[in-house]
Design an enzyme around this catalytic site. Sequence first.
Site, PDB file in Angstrom:
ATOM      1  CG  ASP A  67      48.297  31.040  47.097  1.00  0.00           C
ATOM      2  OD1 ASP A  67      47.317  30.456  46.623  1.00  0.00           O
ATOM      3  OD2 ASP A  67      49.068  31.729  46.419  1.00  0.00           O
ATOM      4  CG  ASN A 136      55.936  40.163  41.807  1.00  0.00           C
ATOM      5  OD1 ASN A 136      55.566  39.008  41.593  1.00  0.00           O
ATOM      6  ND2 ASN A 136      55.652  40.802  42.925  1.00  0.00           N
ATOM      7  CG  HIS A 138      53.799  36.413  42.894  1.00  0.00           C
ATOM      8  ND1 HIS A 138      53.279  37.688  42.821  1.00  0.00           N
ATOM      9  CD2 HIS A 138      52.805  35.603  42.454  1.00  0.00           C
ATOM     10  CE1 HIS A 138      52.037  37.631  42.378  1.00  0.00           C
ATOM     11  NE2 HIS A 138      51.725  36.377  42.138  1.00  0.00           N
ATOM     12  CD  GLU A 143      54.236  39.198  46.460  1.00  0.00           C
ATOM     13  OE1 GLU A 143      54.834  39.272  45.364  1.00  0.00           O
ATOM     14  OE2 GLU A 143      53.042  39.490  46.592  1.00  0.00           O
TER      15      GLU A 143
HETATM   16  C1  F6R Z   1      47.505  31.925  43.252  1.00  0.00           C
HETATM   17  C2  F6R Z   1      48.941  31.906  42.974  1.00  0.00           C
HETATM   18  C3  F6R Z   1      49.583  33.068  42.293  1.00  0.00           C
HETATM   19  C4  F6R Z   1      49.133  33.205  40.836  1.00  0.00           C
HETATM   20  C5  F6R Z   1      49.807  34.395  40.175  1.00  0.00           C
HETATM   21  C6  F6R Z   1      49.342  34.581  38.741  1.00  0.00           C
HETATM   22  O1  F6R Z   1      47.124  30.747  43.946  1.00  0.00           O
HETATM   23  O2  F6R Z   1      49.581  30.963  43.306  1.00  0.00           O
HETATM   24  O3  F6R Z   1      50.967  32.921  42.362  1.00  0.00           O
HETATM   25  O4  F6R Z   1      49.452  32.021  40.157  1.00  0.00           O
HETATM   26  O5  F6R Z   1      49.518  35.559  40.897  1.00  0.00           O
HETATM   27  O6  F6R Z   1      48.004  34.974  38.750  1.00  0.00           O
HETATM   28  P1  F6R Z   1      47.152  35.026  37.419  1.00  0.00           P
HETATM   29  O7  F6R Z   1      46.966  33.625  36.975  1.00  0.00           O
HETATM   30  O8  F6R Z   1      45.845  35.660  37.840  1.00  0.00           O
HETATM   31  O9  F6R Z   1      47.926  35.850  36.435  1.00  0.00           O
END
Ligand code: F6R
Length: 247
Positions: A67, A136, A138, A143
């Site tokens: 992303d 959550n 994702h 989301e």
């Molecule tokens: C970012 C991504 C997100 C993160 C998720 C967890 O490229 O794909 O889905 O993996 O928000 O983020 P952290 O690792 O900061 O807890």
Amino acid sequence: MEIVETKDYEEMSILAAEKVIDRVLKQPQITLALPTGHTPVGLYKRLVEDHRKNETPYQDVITFNLDEYTDLSPDHPNSYHYYMNHHFFQHIDIQEKHAHLPDGTARNLDLECERYEELILKHGGVDLQILGIGQNGHIGFNEPGTPLNSRTHVVKLSESTRKANSRYFHSLQDVPYHAITMGLATIMNSKKILLLASGAHKSATMFRFFHEAVTPDFPATILKHHPNVTVIADRPALKEANVTRGM
Ligand code: F6R
């Protein structure tokens, strides 16, 4: 699904790095899909250390990031382009033309999503997809509520995700409202998936991940339909999980 519990974040990062290095050595032209965020920082650190020490080659490795925010230029310190260069790409011998991220500054974002999806297909799909997980549920920026058959698309970020990510920005107002993300179906097309989770703040998340039926309300549950998933999570993240661990 294989579930591996590690003592802590360090051990999770080491184990994940070992798995990635093993795959890169076995398949030098491998296509990897990569996440950003806090979770994989230790993994990238280990991969860089290994590259310096053992010269694991990345010249022929292809990468696709999951992303990217819209409206941030690639050199913006909060862009995922910047993150990837900072933590990984500039320290290894990957070719710039092989390291792909969605272009969040494209004039036509829908066309950019189509281009990205086609590029992944043109490379024969993703061999190894590495994922973090949001509290959550994702994955990527998919989301809750994202259709399970979604492909690369533009998303409006939920307020909880904007708040969670605001720790990297000066203020919440600076966090973009939109991003481009691989879709859930794009992720599910990967041949192998490695899901990483660390920390007590992910423990309720991991409980839901393991015990809820597949639902768009908690997008990561879709991974239960994938035939080749390994979860590497540390003890704090698995403390509520109540699942059988094993390699
Ligand atoms: C970012 C991504 C997100 C993160 C998720 C967890 O490229 O794909 O889905 O993996 O928000 O983020 P952290 O690792 O900061 O807890």
